[in-house]
Scaffold this active site. Structure first.
Site, PDB file in Angstrom:
ATOM      1  CG  ASP A 145      -6.146   4.274   0.689  1.00  0.00           C
ATOM      2  OD1 ASP A 145      -7.114   4.945   0.605  1.00  0.00           O
ATOM      3  OD2 ASP A 145      -5.251   4.380  -0.204  1.00  0.00           O
ATOM      4  CG  PHE A 168       6.637   2.312  -7.372  1.00  0.00           C
ATOM      5  CD1 PHE A 168       7.723   3.146  -7.010  1.00  0.00           C
ATOM      6  CD2 PHE A 168       5.508   2.035  -6.364  1.00  0.00           C
ATOM      7  CE1 PHE A 168       7.627   3.669  -5.805  1.00  0.00           C
ATOM      8  CE2 PHE A 168       5.696   2.411  -5.109  1.00  0.00           C
ATOM      9  CZ  PHE A 168       6.847   3.337  -4.743  1.00  0.00           C
TER      10      PHE A 168
END
Ligand code: AMP
Length: 988
Positions: free
Chosen positions: A746, A632
């Site tokens: 993950d 981001f």
């Protein structure tokens, strides 16, 4: 000679070729400041060449517009040992801290020059020398510092250029941390065929910029290629600071991470980073308002820049009215006023006014006037008149008025009032009624006292009733013995406010009531007053005495009551504290275990952010460096100083401007997730900045970055025990997550961060990242991205993500750690990996990986997820291995850091060296004196000393560093003996 002529011809034609394609000097970009541009120099450059003859030569050529270009050339490719220097004139540094040198040149390919092998070169060297003035023009070459050796990307291969347009080589070099007023550049040729066509020297700056209404001046970049220069902005005209505006100037001349802002002053609005004045008929009252707005109803502005609008005639605004509210008027009068007299009370009832003046804050005030009969003379009613519910600011349309005088004329006015009534009070706002109260009996006698008490008599006295309601004609005293029936009372009448009561029984308690009478009749009897007759005829003021006794009693009661209250308070406090902790614990707790709450299950995800992440004020944060690029925005390192806490290093993830609300929530969701965790092996959230831009997530700073990079950088530098320590930390963090029912999805070395103490922490909890933006992610047939190499088969096939699939990933992380960051399944394609796993293939043990660890990996990779160990079991197993390092000595041999096809699965048998006792070992190394220290610290076997480090020794009281070194190097020897390894390990 012919060859030489050919070369010179080639060089000349080379320039002509270049000229055809050479465009005019470009105007520099806004973030560059030119210090020297050889192409813009009029006349000769006159740089200093040495030797003055036969070395660099200044050659003037024309570009296609016939503008002369000054170039330097040299082409001594035939002669060995060339050392031709060309120095620029002195270049002033200006504000630069790091300079960039852009060189455009051509360079002959030696292959194209026959007979020059051994003497021809294809590079030249670039040097610089700093000096405070132009007095070092002939400084010795040895004083110059080398910047770089420059080679060509596009050298010539053909002498015959025909009509081909030759391309120039453009190379840029930079050098930083300049301190003197200026510098010289030098070009050293060592036997190449070069033409320097242009030299452009410049430095970079972040150009003047306006962000969030703050202006940031031209700022020269820092000396370091990674340093950021913090710049404070100043508010543009007609604006003021809301939060200190700051921005960082990056080394490439780009502005980064604007923080804080200014707001346009009232009367102005923001338009493209400027504050523009509000037009006539418009206004803006607060700097927090969005923009200029049209004057509200019944108001106007006649000048530009109005901060509020004036009201039309007859319209007003109260002090508390917002500027956006229309101007209003006082209300009209209430109507339909009805009065209902009941003796000395009146009930007034009315209807609301027909016009409220455009406001919602309508109330009523009652004005009461007492008027003399048959005259017009009225005066305000006294304070003793009572109003219910109240006299002023009535919200209801009804009031009852009590304690009026009997048989008296009154006028009542009901005023309708709103927020602007005071600007224009007029009788039109009131409605009135005139009435006469009825005759009424007097009110109660409130206080009765006694005096002159004897065995048979006492004297009573009292006050006139508060409301006599006429002339009091008589008082009546009713009394009886307290122990007797109330009905056997006696009456005494009197016209004065006292009475002598006689014929009483000695030592007896009597109860007395008094009432008054007017022409309208008797009032009510007073409350009972109790007095006792005496044994002796001593005069005692009974009422006063009993009041004193009463006072004592009341005081006593109050003390007891207070004590009870205090005890109850303490008791309930304790209980509530207990139940509070219980409640606090209850939140997100199931059967004693805290459970993770998915922030996206909140109806308002902002609520989750508020609940799980602390808001941090930007003034507590200092951004220092950009350390990475997140999904981001930039990830920076910096410092956080919270009030009352010590300053700490932090990582700051920023959300770049221009994101949608959904992306903002996705970004912050990571904070709502991390904020729920509190474990030494999970990245710790310090807080978030959501109230101003840029939005940031602040976490603890992990100095060594991500684990995969860290391992690759330190290949082979750790002991097995250190690697197992790393694995243990990750397993412990994962156990905590699985206990909280959080599935990571993950888990991979790239998502583990390492701090300066080698502590590993699980990170990367971004919700969207997990499946969508994972760099390793591959789209599966069912949509979404999955990091195939790290993911359990059931999660790939039917998205069954559980803590057991995290265990599979953990096995892969173990493999990554033991192979120092090797890529799992090397260069196999994702499809091949899926197929191989399906066929039962599993990664082999990495080189020198203890068999026990590979065994654990294989268990993590069991096809049936129920057969895989739980994280708690993994932690226990690793603890056991750390406690018994001897179990780590068996490795699978040296074949495993290679491609699977070459792997030998059979573990090699290793025989352990014969181990002495700790005492024998200390004797062997001549440090017997520490026997007691080792015994007391619990090191009983030789295996137990293997994982020892400097800190352990210091803790045991072995502080002499030479002894520490000797012990640790002997430990290393023991370990390599166990591992049958020759190479030594260097602890990091
Ligand atoms: P992320 O967006 O979490 O993938 O972060 C991008 C990069 O920033 C990572 O690969 C790390 O190199 C770095 N980084 C993120 N968080 C931290 C931290 N807490 N400490 C140090 N470096 C970090």
């Amino acid at each position: 000679m012919a060859l030489m002529a050919g070369i010179i011809y080639a060089l000349t034609s080379l320039f002509l070729g270049i000229c055809a394609g050479l465009s005019a000097p470009r105007s520099p970009p806004a973030n560059e400041v030119t210090l020297l541009d050889s192409r813009s120099v009029q006349g000769e450059l006159a740089w200093v060449a040495s030797p003055t003859e036969g070395g660099w030569e200044e050659v003037s050529i024309m570009d296609e517009k016939n503008i002369p270009i000054r170039t330097y050339q040299v082409c001594n490719v035939m002669e060995p040992s060339q050392n031709n220097w060309l120095r620029t004139h002195w270049i002033q540094r200006g504000a630069a801290q790091r300079i960039y040198i852009e060189i455009k040149f051509t360079l002959r390919d030696c292959n194209s020059l026959p007979g020059v092998i051994g003497t021809c070169k294809e590079t030249f060297n670039l040097y610089y020398l700093e000096s405070d003035s132009d007095n070092e023009r002939y400084a010795h070459e040895s004083r110059f510092s080398k910047i770089d050796t420059v080679a060509a990307d596009e050298s010539f291969t053909q002498v015959d250029i025909g009509d081909r347009i030759m391309k120039l080589n453009t190379e840029v070099r930079d050098v930083g941390v300049l301190s003197r007023a200026g510098f010289y550049l030098a070009f050293q040729d060592v036997g190449a065929c070069i033409a320097l066509v242009s030299v452009h020297v410049f430095y970079k700056k972040c150009p003047l910029a306006v962000r969030n209404l703050a202006q940031f001046p031209d700022t020269v970049t820092g000396a370091d290629t990674s340093s950021l220069v913090e710049v404070r902005g100043s508010c543009v005209d007609h604006s003021e600071e809301q939060e200190v505006p700051k921005m960082y100037c990056g080394a490439d001349g780009e502005w980064l991470v604007p923080i804080g802002n200014c707001l346009c002053n009232p009367g102005y609005e923001e338009r493209i980073e400027q504050c523009q004045v509000c037009k006539v008929g418009y206004y803006r009252s607060l700097s927090s308002d969005v923009g200029c707005r049209k004057c509200p109803l019944h108001s106007y502005s006649v000048k530009e820049g109005a901060t509020s609008c004036d009201c039309d005639k007859g319209y007003y605004r109260s002090e508390t009215d917002p500027a956006a509210m229309p101007c209003t008027r006082p209300p009209s009068a209430p109507h339909n006023l009805i009065s209902n007299v009941n003796e000395t009370s009146v009930l007034l009832d009315w209807s609301p006014p027909l016009s409220s003046g455009g406001r919602q804050d309508l109330t009523y005030n009652v004005v009461c006037k007492q008027c003399v009969r048959d005259t017009q003379r009225c005066s305000p009613c006294g304070d003793d008149v009572r109003y219910s519910p109240q006299r002023l600011s009535l919200r209801s349309t009804r009031v009852s008025v009590h304690q009026l005088q009997a048989h008296t004329n009154y006028t009542f006015q009901i005023w309708a009032i709103n927020g602007v009534s005071k600007h224009n009070p007029s009788p039109e706002q009131a409605v009135s009624v005139t009435l006469t109260t009825n005759q009424a009996a007097p009110s109660m006698v409130m206080s009765v006292q006694s005096k002159d008490i004897t065995r048979h008599t006492l004297a009573l006295f009292w006050d006139q009733p508060e409301k006599p309601n006429g002339v009091i004609l008589e008082y009546e005293v009713k009394y009886y013995e307290k122990d007797q029936n109330e009905r056997s009372y006696r009456i005494v009448k009197t016209t004065s406010r006292n009475a002598d009561i006689k014929d009483l029984t000695p030592l007896t308690s009597y109860v007395f009531h008094v009432r008054a009478r007017t022409a309208a009749g008797y009032g009510d009897f007073s409350a009972p007053f109790e007095f006792s007759t005496n044994t002796v005829a001593a005069p005692v003021v009974g009422g006063v005495m009993s009041s004193a006794v009463l006072l004592l009693l009341v005081a006593g009661c109050v003390v007891v009551l207070l004590l009870i209250l205090i005890i109850t308070f303490i008791f309930t406090k304790r209980r509530s504290k207990y139940s509070k902790t219980k409640q606090g614990e209850d939140k997100n707790v199931q059967q004693g275990v805290r459970i993770y709450v998915d922030p996206f299950t909140y109806e308002d995800p902002n609520q989750a952010i508020r609940e799980f992440a602390k808001e941090i004020n930007t003034s507590c944060i200092k951004i220092e460096k950009v350390i990475g690029i997140g999904e981001f925005g930039e990830v920076c390192s910096g410092r956080l100083k919270l009030p009352g806490k010590r300053e700490i290093c932090v990582a700051i993830k920023t959300l770049k401007a221009g994101f949608t609300e959904q992306q903002r929530l996705d970004f912050l969701s990571e904070a709502s997730v991390i904020g729920q965790f509190d474990h030494p092996n999970i990245i710790h959230l310090e807080g978030v900045v959501t109230k101003c831009k840029p939005v940031m997530i602040i976490t603890e700073y992990m100095e060594n970055g991500s684990l995969d990079m860290f391992l690759r950088k330190n290949d082979g530098r750790f002991t097995v025990i250190q690697l197992v320590g790393i694995l243990r930390g990750i397993a412990s963090g994962m156990k905590y997550l699985s206990d909280m029912s959080y599935v990571h999805r993950d888990l991979a070395a790239r998502n583990i961060l390492v701090n300066s103490n080698l502590v590993c922490k699980v990170s990367d909890f971004g919700m969207s990242r997990v499946l969508e933006d994972e760099p390793e992610g591959a789209y599966t047939t069912r949509g979404g991205k999955i990091p195939i190499r790290w993911t359990a088969p059931e999660a790939i096939t039917y998205r069954k993500f559980t803590s057991a699939s995290d265990v599979w990933s953990y096995g892969i992380v173990m493999w990554e750690v033991m192979s120092y960051g090797e890529r799992p399944y090397w260069d196999m394609s994702n499809q091949d990996v899926i197929k191989a796993i399906e066929e039962g293939y599993r990664l082999p043990p990495p080189m020198e990986c203890p068999l026990a660890l590979h065994q654990l990996m294989l268990e993590c990779w069991m096809r049936e997820r129920a057969d895989r160990p739980k994280f708690s079991q993994i932690v226990n197993m690793l603890d056991k291995l750390i406690r018994n390092p001897a179990t780590l000595k068996r490795t699978a041999g040296d074949a495993s850091r290679s491609h699977p096809s070459t792997i030998n699965h059979a573990p090699s048998e290793c025989s352990a060296p014969s181990l002495a006792s700790v005492d024998d070992w200390l004797k062997l190394i001549g440090l017997e004196q520490y026997r007691e220290n080792f015994n007391t610290a619990g090191y009983s076997s030789i295996e137990s000393v293997i994982p020892m480090n400097h800190e352990d020794l210091a803790k045991m009281g072995i502080s002499c560093s030479a002894h520490q070194r000797k012990i640790l190097s002997s430990v290393e020897d023991l370990l390599s003996g166990m591992h049958h390894r020759q190479d030594s390990k260097v602890p990091v």
